[in-house]
Write a protein that holds these residues in place. Structure first.
Motif, short mmCIF file in Angstrom:
data_model
loop_
_atom_site.label_atom_id
_atom_site.label_comp_id
_atom_site.label_asym_id
_atom_site.label_seq_id
_atom_site.Cartn_x
_atom_site.Cartn_y
_atom_site.Cartn_z
N ARG A 48 38.70 36.71 43.04
CA ARG A 48 38.82 37.85 42.12
C ARG A 48 37.44 38.16 41.54
NH1 ARG A 48 42.79 38.35 44.37
NH2 ARG A 48 44.93 38.65 43.67
N CYS A 49 36.52 38.58 42.41
CA CYS A 49 35.13 38.77 41.98
C CYS A 49 35.04 39.87 40.93
CB CYS A 49 34.26 39.10 43.19
SG CYS A 49 34.23 37.73 44.37
N MET A 53 37.19 42.98 42.48
CA MET A 53 38.60 43.04 42.08
C MET A 53 38.88 41.94 41.05
SD MET A 53 42.20 42.83 44.12
CE MET A 53 41.86 41.19 44.64
N PRO A 54 38.41 42.14 39.81
CA PRO A 54 38.67 41.13 38.78
C PRO A 54 40.17 41.01 38.52
CG PRO A 54 37.74 43.13 37.84
CD PRO A 54 37.68 43.30 39.31
N GLU A 55 40.57 39.93 37.85
CA GLU A 55 42.00 39.68 37.61
C GLU A 55 42.70 40.92 37.03
OE1 GLU A 55 43.69 37.16 38.60
OE2 GLU A 55 42.30 35.48 38.77
N GLU A 56 42.05 41.60 36.05
CA GLU A 56 42.70 42.75 35.39
C GLU A 56 43.02 43.83 36.43
OE1 GLU A 56 39.79 40.90 34.61
OE2 GLU A 56 38.70 42.75 34.10
N ARG A 59 45.75 42.86 38.85
CA ARG A 59 47.12 43.01 38.33
C ARG A 59 47.61 44.44 38.48
NH1 ARG A 59 45.61 38.95 34.60
NH2 ARG A 59 44.62 40.45 33.20
N ASP A 60 46.67 45.41 38.42
CA ASP A 60 47.06 46.83 38.49
C ASP A 60 47.25 47.31 39.92
OD1 ASP A 60 46.90 46.88 35.84
OD2 ASP A 60 44.96 47.92 35.72
N ILE A 61 46.47 46.71 40.85
CA ILE A 61 46.52 47.20 42.23
C ILE A 61 47.89 46.86 42.84
CG2 ILE A 61 45.61 46.85 44.56
CD1 ILE A 61 42.89 46.50 43.40
N VAL A 62 48.46 47.83 43.53
CA VAL A 62 49.70 47.55 44.25
C VAL A 62 49.30 47.10 45.65
CG1 VAL A 62 51.86 48.54 45.09
CG2 VAL A 62 50.87 49.35 42.93
#
Ligand code: SAM
Length: 354
Positions: A48-49, A53-56, A59-62
């Motif tokens: 989750r670089c 694509m950090p954690e936040e 979580r939003d990406i489908v």
């Protein structure tokens, strides 16, 4: 038969070519010849670089359901069509390509496509300790491994879930397997700008060519910070202070990517991908296929056409070629990234694979 009967989901300027297909469907309106296809084999990643694509954001990406993702059979068929048109080099990317189940078999199948001369991969290296040897045996010839920092604690923070020791074991395994190696570091002020020299020395000591990438604003620019951008000229200055003059180098191979290379006397080569400060769109030789089969002609625009939908609607190879030719004709002169983060496409790096 015109491909429009498939009711294609087309985004932006791409339109399938109607009527006869030109003799050079992979030469675009700016005389750029496409020989290189990047294929994202999954939109999933085990890291989750923070800049990707950090954690936040994760979580939003489908994430795409399995049924939406191209099967191996579909990937191999599409690669075959691209090869017929003149593509010679395939880079498997992601997401993280090594998390795709059966990746070794996929490499073997892609490498066996007539006309394909090189199958290479971009990976975070986390799973390469086990996979490098079977991947090489299946036909992979090179891997680019992302290593942004050599500080294990910083690496864990930057990658969210990463483990530097595993990645370094992956690098060693890839070397032992005979794969040609490059390392990739996204150069970020205040993050790894104090490690540029160490990253080069580490790469050279492990048989790899180090590369630095300027951060690009994807994801609508939401992860981009102008103050963190480290331009190519600043990277070169730091390296010249440490190693002496950098001598401009010819591209490494005829299907070389966008990196500009320099020779560092007594050490080795170093590459810089300066998409922002010294962009290289005039030399762009690639197309990108997402895990769900969308063909993108430019990393910096959302324009796309779904090759998956053509294939799944029973389209012929000629139908696929019309769509590819349309994407190539519509390939923009260059990206519209601005150094203040504007001009960013909405798409995510995780979906398109860099
Ligand atoms: N998971 C693999 C990896 O880590 O290399 C492949 C996919 S990753 C998206 C491909 C490359 O893109 C990596 O080297 C990564 O550092 C780089 N990257 C990700 N986001 C970026 C951004 N916004 N700007 C520039 N490079 C980026």
């Amino acid at each position: 038969m015109a491909v429009t009967r498939f009711h294609l989901p087309v985004i932006g300027s791409v339109r399938p070519v109607e009527g006869p297909i030109g003799s050079e469907p992979l030469v675009d309106a700016f005389a750029r010849r496409i020989r290189y296809l990047r294929v994202s084999v999954t939109d999933r990643c085990n890291y989750r670089c923070s800049y990707c694509m950090p954690e936040e954001l994760g979580r939003d990406i489908v994430f795409q359901p399995r049924a939406a993702v191209l099967t191996f059979e579909e990937i191999v068929r599409l690669v075959g069509v691209f090869a017929r048109l003149g593509v010679r080099k395939i880079r498997l990317t992601g997401g993280e390509p090594t998390v795709r189940k059966g990746i070794v078999e996929l490499v073997g199948q892609v490498a066996a496509v007539p006309g394909i001369e090189q199958v290479v991969m971009t990976s975070n290296g986390h799973l390469l300790d086990e996979l490098a040897a079977p991947l090489a045996a299946a036909g992979l010839s090179a891997v680019n491994i992302s290593i942004d920092t050599l500080d294990a604690a910083k690496f864990a923070r930057l990658t969210g879930r990463g483990d530097l020791a595993r990645v370094l074991a992956g690098l060693a395994a890839a070397r032992a397997a005979g794969l040609a190696l490059k390392t990739n570091a996204v150069a970020l002020r205040g993050v790894n700008d104090d490690e540029l020299v160490a990253l080069c020395e580490h790469a050279w000591a492990h048989g790899a060519v180090p590369r630095f990438i300027e951060h690009m604003p994807l994801s609508g620019g939401q992860l981009y910070a102008e103050h963190a951008e480290l331009p190519a000229a600043a990277i070169r200055r730091t390296l010249e202070r440490a190693f002496g003059a950098l001598e401009p180098h010819a591209p490494l191979g005829h299907d070389a990517g966008p990196a500009r290379y320099w020779a560092v006397a007594g050490h080795g080569d170093v590459g810089i991908i300066s998409a922002m400060s010294e962009h290289f769109c005039d030399d762009c030789n690639r197309l990108r296929l997402t895990a769900t089969g969308e063909l993108h002609a430019c990393l910096g625009h959302d324009d796309a056409v779904s090759l998956r939908d053509i294939v799944r609607a029973g389209g012929s190879d000629d139908d696929v070629i019309r769509a590819i030719a349309g994407a190539v004709v519509g390939k923009r002169a260059g990206h519209a990234f601005e150094r203040n983060g504007s001009g960013a496409p909405q798409k995510h790096m995780i979906g398109i694979g860099g």
